[in-house]
Enzyme design. Structure first.
Site, PDB file in Angstrom:
ATOM      1  CB  THR C  96       4.768 -47.296 -12.854  1.00 26.28           C
ATOM      2  OG1 THR C  96       6.104 -46.852 -13.064  1.00 26.28           O
ATOM      3  CG2 THR C  96       4.803 -48.705 -12.294  1.00 26.28           C
ATOM      4  CE  LYS C 171       9.396 -48.344 -11.701  1.00 25.19           C
ATOM      5  NZ  LYS C 171       8.539 -47.182 -11.892  1.00 25.19           N
ATOM      6  CE  LYS C 239       2.595 -51.132  -7.428  1.00 20.12           C
ATOM      7  NZ  LYS C 239       2.472 -49.873  -8.172  1.00 20.12           N
TER       8      LYS C 239
END
Lengths: 287, 287, 287, 287
Positions: C96, C171, C239
């Site tokens: 990621t 995502k 985040k």
């Protein structure tokens, strides 16, 4: 010369009644604890034994009581205003009460032939002493006009806002704005401090510009000093925010910013800061 | 007598340079379109052909450019400030630029032996003409002190805020508070109007109390009149809110009220009101 | 038979590479600490000394690294993937990473004639072991098709989402919804408990109705038990919320509910719960 | 064998009473418009002329009425349940009513020696027909146990939640979570679509992961198709959010995420979408 009654001699009422007497008005006072009448009698007031007696003998009776329960008792109690008021006499309730209480008092006074005005004030102890309150009146307009010369000794500004209930609505609108502003000030100060700015300089910049206002001048230094000595209890502000949001639900008004501010104040209340000053909202913003 | 340069003669710069000249300072001006220099020369200014020439000949050079790209070009361009600035000379960039741009200009000027001050201003056309801007300076403190007598002709208030970058942070903090206040004002007005209150009376009550401020006095009537003629474009306010929230992410500061206000402004931007005045946020609040 | 490389044998990578080997694929592994290769070699894998060697010898090389810095090092390092990859070979980065990192790797691989796929996964340790990850791929579509039989051993679901960057966006969107749902669940549980309801019954009702989902089934009992043992660190969720909000700023999308959830998660982060599970957001909701 | 009454044969009541009759229970029905009784009589029910008659002759009487006013009329009306109920007989009100109404009915029934259960249901037409409702019961526990075999024909899940009022609270908590989830789904879909993702793929990813739930499976495609045909009217959801927030005020629970979702739903209501499905909240999120 017209005669005036004054019911309730707490911090606000004592200062307000004094201003009327000093201005030369004919004033009859009453208070639940009779001893609080003495200083006003010393200034020249008459003293009465019951609200009933005041309402029966004065052209216009003012009252400023601590809460809706006290306002109801003084009106509906066995020797209350309602028992004394007669055709054409005026009753001006300056207490801050809920819609329901104001409506019931208004309708009972009218049914007895009296005239009623709901007149909550904006301002606390100092403006009460200085005669610089803001008076938000609604109800009987002829009574508003007749009470005008007295209002002008109590406040620097008075407005007639329409039917009973509108005074309370105005107060909610104004306090809702105040709550959001204070939450925004707290967020700005906390952000600036974390970013290495000097708190006093932030207040200085605010005070030099378009957002300069007495509230920032008063509360700003309290936030920086983390001094939350109470002049406007936080729990009352949260209550006003809650009521303003309820009004928004009733009238169909979206209130994104104000509802966020309310949640912040609610957290401060839950954290146990309800009896501290509204400035204590900063305690849940700052961490 | 010290000599001063002035780069950029747009709405702000023209007014500011004029104030310096009228106050008797020795001023050399430059503007990308040279014709804009004429009125200032008529007032007594010298005219230079390039920023380089200005920076090389003046003790302190001020600049106020429209955006970061222009600020960079005037500094780094082939005949830019950097090419001219020498040991000890001062450069004061009063443009509103991003952190990155300010840091790069500061470091390049220092590397050439010059001194740098970032000094964005709070205030628009009128305060620029009246010499009542608020000057938020950060960077070289000796330059701040030396530029003081000139700053005092440009603004009513000046602050030295520390290292380069702090001036921009102060502006974000202050504008974030302004955005929340304006959203709160809009919500209060919309709620009051739906509740049958008179808009002018709401503004009147605000103006008589603790929230009285130039911003409400200026924007309040615009909201009521649905007049959104631009003095501070909404898109710039939303940008400042966005940057302030990004600062909150970086520094770890919760911003519940301000982030709600940002979402409201964002909806106004998405709805196409970005070039209208910040007052146009009311269009998405009111419905 | 095609040959496959696998770079990075942490918790996720070890499980994923094992699944490929057990399924009979020809797999060459590499890990920064070479000792982690042993269990996979025992299962039948070859071992290589550098990412370069893997990329040069395998048709398709998969990688799953811990963060953008590790992903960059494995690609751009002196014995990295880029040094080994040749015309037509494929590189599938399942880490990621941020947009910028993915874009730079994609463009460097392409410049060397290689094909690139960004393929972050949804799911943690257990789904990695069970081969039930969700694979969000974007980039070279021919590589997506060729890697399909391997993907099918790693996950239960795979999607091709378009140009590089779209996998990461997917995502963010999904995790943003997850963050709001978890904050909402926490608020509902806290409200119900204060209202005298039984927490297990609340979860029971949720589980019997339209909101029944694995996340509530997993996190619900953790909230009630105030067990915050980490499977998805709270700081990563905050985040993702931050990045999703930044995407909303970029694309012009109002996100009232998600920005509120972000502020709640931010308070949990500020309070020091960043390394605990996302369930720890409940700690700032409950009081 | 125990005898059961059933009052109110609207969409829900008709399906529920049918399930009882088909399961072989001895059921007596009543409806304000008597003609709605015919299909149930055809299935084997007895028919009564008044709620009083039903309550007087049955061991346990169920009712599901459209709103609080109807629930009050059926209980307190001249030929109402209260007039018929005797010592030990049971009354189970499955209508969704406010706290006040439930409390008044409960206390009146008790005063006559009857037993009372408040039992709102989660689920709409289809689950009513299928006997898969979720029954949230509170009040008399012995009655809850005795009504168990009947409840098991009406729903797939039943819970006893404590004193009268707790059933309604559970429903508010669950619907508050649902409102936030739907607002979050809308924001995620809108953001993804603006970011170039495919809506069906977003739903696909959600459905494969930890957030997979019947609600997203049902409402997701409606949002994408902008099909808002009503199964749960938006105005009812906004009312539930409002009541849940009021509960939060009463109990002292901060609700940042849920209050934001409420403001979003409120805007949808103000925009005129109150009678459309809750999915129509997407109309104010998407622009």
């Amino acid at each position: 010369m017209a005669s005036y009654g004054f019911l309730g001699l707490g911090i606000m009422g004592k200062a307000m009644a004094s201003n009327l007497i000093r201005a030369g008005f004919d004033v009859t006072v009453w208070n639940r604890s009779a001893d609080k009448c003495a200083p006003l009698v010393a200034l020249g007031a008459r003293q009465a034994a019951t609200p009933r007696e005041v309402a029966a003998s004065c052209d216009i009776t003012f009252a400023i009581l601590s809460d809706p329960a006290a306002a109801r008792e003084v009106c509906f109690g066995s020797d209350g205003v309602l028992a004394g008021i007669g055709e054409g006499r005026g009753y001006v309730d300056m207490s801050t009460v809920d819609d329901q209480t104001a409506a019931e008092i208004a309708s009972a006074i009218s049914a007895k032939g009296g005239r009623f005005l709901e007149a909550p004030v904006s301002g606390t102890k100092k403006p009460a002493e200085d005669g610089t309150l803001i008076i938000l009146a609604s109800g009987d307009q002829s009574l508003y006009d007749e009470a005008g010369s007295a209002f002008d000794k109590l406040g620097k500004k008075r407005l007639y806002l329409g039917a009973v209930g509108q005074g309370a609505r105005m107060k909610l609108v104004v306090n809702m704005i105040m709550g959001s502003m204070l939450s925004a000030l707290g967020e700005g100060l906390a952000l600036g401090l974390k970013g290495g700015l000097d708190g006093a300089q932030i207040l200085d910049v605010l005070d030099a510009g378009a957002m300069a206002c007495p509230m920032f001048k008063g509360k700003g230094p309290m936030l920086l000093a983390e001094n939350y000595s109470t002049s406007f209890p936080l729990k009352h502000m949260q209550k006003d925010l809650r009521l303003a949001l309820a009004l928004g639900e009733e009238l169909g008004q979206s209130l994104h910013t104000s509802s966020s501010a309310n949640e912040v104040f609610k957290r401060a209340l839950i954290a146990g800061y309800g009896d501290e000053d509204i400035a204590a909202v900063y305690k849940v913003i700052k961490p």
